[in-house]
Design a protein around this motif. Structure first.
Motif, PDB file in Angstrom:
ATOM      1  N   GLY A 210       0.202  16.049   3.192  1.00 20.05           N
ATOM      2  CA  GLY A 210       0.172  14.625   3.498  1.00 20.05           C
ATOM      3  C   GLY A 210      -0.015  14.403   4.987  1.00 20.05           C
ATOM      4  N   PRO A 211      -0.223  13.150   5.404  1.00 26.08           N
ATOM      5  CA  PRO A 211      -0.323  12.845   6.840  1.00 26.08           C
ATOM      6  C   PRO A 211       1.003  13.166   7.536  1.00 26.08           C
ATOM      7  CG  PRO A 211      -1.121  11.019   5.500  1.00 26.08           C
ATOM      8  CD  PRO A 211      -0.430  11.958   4.564  1.00 26.08           C
ATOM      9  N   ALA A 212       0.928  13.748   8.717  1.00 27.24           N
ATOM     10  CA  ALA A 212       2.134  14.210   9.407  1.00 27.24           C
ATOM     11  C   ALA A 212       3.128  13.083   9.643  1.00 27.24           C
ATOM     12  CB  ALA A 212       1.742  14.864  10.739  1.00 27.24           C
ATOM     13  N   SER A 213       2.655  11.907  10.044  1.00 26.17           N
ATOM     14  CA  SER A 213       3.581  10.820  10.349  1.00 26.17           C
ATOM     15  C   SER A 213       4.306  10.336   9.103  1.00 26.17           C
ATOM     16  CB  SER A 213       2.837   9.651  11.007  1.00 26.17           C
ATOM     17  OG  SER A 213       1.858   9.139  10.133  1.00 26.17           O
ATOM     18  N   VAL A 214       3.616  10.331   7.959  1.00 20.41           N
ATOM     19  CA  VAL A 214       4.236   9.901   6.706  1.00 20.41           C
ATOM     20  C   VAL A 214       5.291  10.912   6.276  1.00 20.41           C
ATOM     21  CG1 VAL A 214       3.819   9.400   4.269  1.00 20.41           C
ATOM     22  CG2 VAL A 214       2.176   8.638   6.007  1.00 20.41           C
ATOM     23  N   VAL A 215       4.922  12.190   6.304  1.00 16.22           N
ATOM     24  CA  VAL A 215       5.853  13.251   5.906  1.00 16.22           C
ATOM     25  C   VAL A 215       7.075  13.249   6.817  1.00 16.22           C
ATOM     26  CG1 VAL A 215       6.145  15.753   5.726  1.00 16.22           C
ATOM     27  CG2 VAL A 215       4.034  14.678   4.903  1.00 16.22           C
ATOM     28  N   ARG A 216       6.848  13.148   8.119  1.00 10.64           N
ATOM     29  CA  ARG A 216       7.965  13.169   9.075  1.00 10.64           C
ATOM     30  C   ARG A 216       8.886  11.971   8.873  1.00 10.64           C
ATOM     31  NH1 ARG A 216       5.132  13.670  13.311  1.00 10.64           N
ATOM     32  NH2 ARG A 216       5.284  15.934  13.532  1.00 10.64           N
ATOM     33  N   SER A 217       8.299  10.801   8.591  1.00 14.20           N
ATOM     34  CA  SER A 217       9.107   9.612   8.374  1.00 14.20           C
ATOM     35  C   SER A 217      10.040   9.781   7.183  1.00 14.20           C
ATOM     36  CB  SER A 217       8.199   8.397   8.166  1.00 14.20           C
ATOM     37  OG  SER A 217       8.935   7.256   7.813  1.00 14.20           O
ATOM     38  N   HIS A 218       9.537  10.337   6.083  1.00 13.46           N
ATOM     39  CA  HIS A 218      10.371  10.538   4.901  1.00 13.46           C
ATOM     40  C   HIS A 218      11.388  11.651   5.127  1.00 13.46           C
ATOM     41  CE1 HIS A 218       8.475   7.642   2.251  1.00 13.46           C
ATOM     42  NE2 HIS A 218       7.295   8.075   2.651  1.00 13.46           N
ATOM     43  N   ALA A 219      11.000  12.692   5.837  1.00 18.65           N
ATOM     44  CA  ALA A 219      11.953  13.761   6.147  1.00 18.65           C
ATOM     45  C   ALA A 219      13.109  13.225   6.991  1.00 18.65           C
ATOM     46  CB  ALA A 219      11.247  14.891   6.878  1.00 18.65           C
ATOM     47  N   ARG A 220      12.799  12.322   7.909  1.00 20.78           N
ATOM     48  CA  ARG A 220      13.839  11.722   8.741  1.00 20.78           C
ATOM     49  C   ARG A 220      14.778  10.862   7.893  1.00 20.78           C
ATOM     50  NH1 ARG A 220      10.695   8.909  12.109  1.00 20.78           N
ATOM     51  NH2 ARG A 220      10.400  10.728  13.454  1.00 20.78           N
ATOM     52  N   THR A 221      14.199  10.077   6.986  1.00 23.89           N
ATOM     53  CA  THR A 221      15.019   9.245   6.110  1.00 23.89           C
ATOM     54  C   THR A 221      15.939  10.096   5.237  1.00 23.89           C
ATOM     55  OG1 THR A 221      13.296   7.543   6.054  1.00 23.89           O
ATOM     56  CG2 THR A 221      14.922   7.497   4.276  1.00 23.89           C
ATOM     57  N   LEU A 222      15.469  11.276   4.824  1.00 25.09           N
ATOM     58  CA  LEU A 222      16.250  12.180   3.982  1.00 25.09           C
ATOM     59  C   LEU A 222      17.197  13.060   4.795  1.00 25.09           C
ATOM     60  CD1 LEU A 222      13.311  13.320   1.652  1.00 25.09           C
ATOM     61  CD2 LEU A 222      15.231  11.863   0.971  1.00 25.09           C
ATOM     62  N   ASN A 223      17.209  12.881   6.127  1.00 26.14           N
ATOM     63  CA  ASN A 223      18.016  13.723   7.018  1.00 26.14           C
ATOM     64  C   ASN A 223      17.647  15.197   6.892  1.00 26.14           C
ATOM     65  OD1 ASN A 223      19.618  11.582   8.121  1.00 26.14           O
ATOM     66  ND2 ASN A 223      20.814  11.557   6.212  1.00 26.14           N
ATOM     67  N   MET A 224      16.351  15.444   6.746  1.00 27.56           N
ATOM     68  CA  MET A 224      15.858  16.817   6.590  1.00 27.56           C
ATOM     69  C   MET A 224      14.781  17.165   7.614  1.00 27.56           C
ATOM     70  SD  MET A 224      15.512  17.200   2.436  1.00 27.56           S
ATOM     71  CE  MET A 224      16.928  17.099   1.350  1.00 27.56           C
ATOM     72  N   GLU A 225      14.641  16.352   8.643  1.00 28.24           N
ATOM     73  CA  GLU A 225      13.549  16.586   9.590  1.00 28.24           C
ATOM     74  C   GLU A 225      13.678  17.939  10.275  1.00 28.24           C
ATOM     75  OE1 GLU A 225      11.124  14.174  13.094  1.00 28.24           O
ATOM     76  OE2 GLU A 225      13.171  13.569  12.570  1.00 28.24           O
ATOM     77  N   ASP A 226      14.902  18.449  10.431  1.00 29.03           N
ATOM     78  CA  ASP A 226      15.099  19.735  11.097  1.00 29.03           C
ATOM     79  C   ASP A 226      14.593  20.904  10.250  1.00 29.03           C
ATOM     80  OD1 ASP A 226      17.077  19.305   9.189  1.00 29.03           O
ATOM     81  OD2 ASP A 226      18.578  20.490  10.266  1.00 29.03           O
ATOM     82  N   ARG A 227      14.313  20.667   8.970  1.00 28.79           N
ATOM     83  CA  ARG A 227      13.796  21.721   8.087  1.00 28.79           C
ATOM     84  C   ARG A 227      12.266  21.744   8.040  1.00 28.79           C
ATOM     85  NH1 ARG A 227      17.513  20.866   2.615  1.00 28.79           N
ATOM     86  NH2 ARG A 227      19.476  20.354   3.671  1.00 28.79           N
ATOM     87  N   LEU A 228      11.622  20.775   8.662  1.00 25.03           N
ATOM     88  CA  LEU A 228      10.187  20.528   8.475  1.00 25.03           C
ATOM     89  C   LEU A 228       9.332  21.358   9.429  1.00 25.03           C
ATOM     90  CD1 LEU A 228       7.957  18.743   7.158  1.00 25.03           C
ATOM     91  CD2 LEU A 228       8.438  17.047   8.940  1.00 25.03           C
ATOM     92  N   VAL A 229       8.310  22.000   8.864  1.00 27.37           N
ATOM     93  CA  VAL A 229       7.338  22.764   9.660  1.00 27.37           C
ATOM     94  C   VAL A 229       5.936  22.422   9.154  1.00 27.37           C
ATOM     95  CG1 VAL A 229       6.477  25.048  10.301  1.00 27.37           C
ATOM     96  CG2 VAL A 229       8.943  24.670  10.064  1.00 27.37           C
ATOM     97  N   PHE A 230       5.027  22.060  10.068  1.00 28.12           N
ATOM     98  CA  PHE A 230       3.635  21.797   9.709  1.00 28.12           C
ATOM     99  C   PHE A 230       2.783  23.031   9.983  1.00 28.12           C
ATOM    100  CE2 PHE A 230       5.208  17.479  10.424  1.00 28.12           C
ATOM    101  CZ  PHE A 230       4.723  16.848   9.296  1.00 28.12           C
ATOM    102  N   LEU A 231       1.763  23.209   9.161  1.00 25.58           N
ATOM    103  CA  LEU A 231       0.847  24.328   9.321  1.00 25.58           C
ATOM    104  C   LEU A 231      -0.467  23.836   9.909  1.00 25.58           C
ATOM    105  CD1 LEU A 231       1.352  26.209   5.913  1.00 25.58           C
ATOM    106  CD2 LEU A 231       2.692  26.394   8.026  1.00 25.58           C
ATOM    107  N   ASP A 232      -1.036  24.622  10.788  1.00 25.54           N
ATOM    108  CA  ASP A 232      -2.354  24.323  11.379  1.00 25.54           C
ATOM    109  C   ASP A 232      -3.392  25.280  10.821  1.00 25.54           C
ATOM    110  OD1 ASP A 232      -1.651  22.165  13.086  1.00 25.54           O
ATOM    111  OD2 ASP A 232      -0.685  23.583  14.449  1.00 25.54           O
ATOM    112  N   PRO A 233      -4.652  24.833  10.734  1.00 26.03           N
ATOM    113  CA  PRO A 233      -5.176  23.512  11.094  1.00 26.03           C
ATOM    114  C   PRO A 233      -4.946  22.516   9.965  1.00 26.03           C
ATOM    115  CG  PRO A 233      -6.945  24.861  10.255  1.00 26.03           C
ATOM    116  CD  PRO A 233      -5.724  25.738  10.268  1.00 26.03           C
ATOM    117  N   PRO A 234      -5.227  21.213  10.218  1.00 28.78           N
ATOM    118  CA  PRO A 234      -5.162  20.229   9.131  1.00 28.78           C
ATOM    119  C   PRO A 234      -6.096  20.615   7.994  1.00 28.78           C
ATOM    120  CG  PRO A 234      -5.352  19.143  11.256  1.00 28.78           C
ATOM    121  CD  PRO A 234      -5.579  20.607  11.504  1.00 28.78           C
TER     122      PRO A 234
END
Length: 288
Positions: A210-234
């Motif tokens: 998904g788009p990084a900003s959308v995923v990060r926003s939901h991870a923050r709401t779930l209090n799980m942002e510290d578990r989140l890692v994005f892979l490159d390239p898009p």
């Protein structure tokens, strides 16, 4: 016959004057009932929509927080796609009525013509069967793979490297024609973005997309942002479009909408909102 002081005959012009006055009055009266040719300068402006476009466009938008493209504050929706579209419609003297709905419901209503169109969706072949796209992007999203910290799924930038790896997706979403048509991918649709993010960050699936900003926003709401890692390239750069239902009867607006969106997208017009300024719009700060 009458004569002047020198004895010359003088013609009586009163009857002629009376005739002229009567003729002029007749011409004036007739002109009131004749159609007046349209002046080219008064003809419909090329950027104005057809006269049957007075009613607002009823547009479906996804009913979740999807920053920065769609941002909800109570019942009010804003965001990059709404901003650009409202500015284009204002140039045409139009407005939109936005209906936040579940994504599959939006597509069903657009397919049947119960709404006029959809704001902010990707192009794919299946949707083109019941939608007519305005081929000027409202914004661009960069779909990225993400995982839970501590997991190391292999991703070399090719979809083939993901064969056999379970990927959490969202039901009804498109991630670009290449990803959508890749039958060798093991896709697991969730009912919405929040659940898709949870499935990955709780370890149910190794990958999500998904788009990084959308995923990060939901991870923050779930209090799980510290578990989140994005892979490159898009995975893909996917433009988001406005599309009108083929059955809703508003197709006459397409040329005018195209010109108006081109105008608000043109930096030289002074109306550009910077949506395609070269930066990854999904990396803009998410709105709480």
């Amino acid at each position: 016959m009458t004569y002047d002081a020198a004895g010359r005959p003088v013609r009586d012009v009163a009857p002629l004057q009376q005739t002229i006055r009567c003729f002029g009055a007749a011409v004036l009266l007739l002109s009131l009932f004749l159609p007046v040719p349209a002046c080219p300068a008064a003809a419909q402006d090329a950027e104005n929509p057809p006269p049957d476009s007075a009613a607002p466009l009823v547009l479906g938008v996804v009913n979740i927080h999807y920053p920065p493209f769609f941002v909800f504050r109570g019942d009010r929706v804003s965001g990059l796609c709404i901003e650009r579209l409202d500015r284009a419609l204002a140039l045409l003297g139009l407005r939109a009525e936005y209906r936040p709905l579940p994504w599959n419901r939006i597509l069903d209503l657009a397919r049947s013509g119960e709404i006029d169109g959809v704001a902010g969706l990707l192009w794919n072949q299946e949707r083109q069967e019941f939608l007519e796209y305005v081929n000027v992007p409202l914004a661009k999203q960069y779909d990225r793979l993400f995982t839970r910290k501590g997991q190391n799924p292999f991703w070399d930038g090719t979809l083939e490297s993901l064969a056999g790896v379970p990927i959490s997706t969202v039901l009804g979403y498109s991630y670009g024609q290449e990803f959508d048509s890749a039958s060798f991918l093991d896709k697991h649709p969730s009912i919405n973005d929040a659940r898709m993010v949870r499935m990955v960050l709780e370890g149910r699936y190794p990958l999500g997309i998904g788009p990084a900003s959308v995923v990060r926003s939901h991870a923050r709401t779930l209090n799980m942002e510290d578990r989140l890692v994005f892979l490159d390239p898009p995975v893909a750069e996917n433009p988001l479009f406005l599309a009108l239902s083929r059955k809703a009867g508003r197709s006459a607006l397409l040329p005018a909408l195209f010109r108006a969106l081109r105008r608000v997208s043109d930096p030289d017009s002074g109306l550009d909102s910077g949506l395609d300024s070269g930066r990854d719009s999904t990396e803009l700060p998410a709105t709480p």
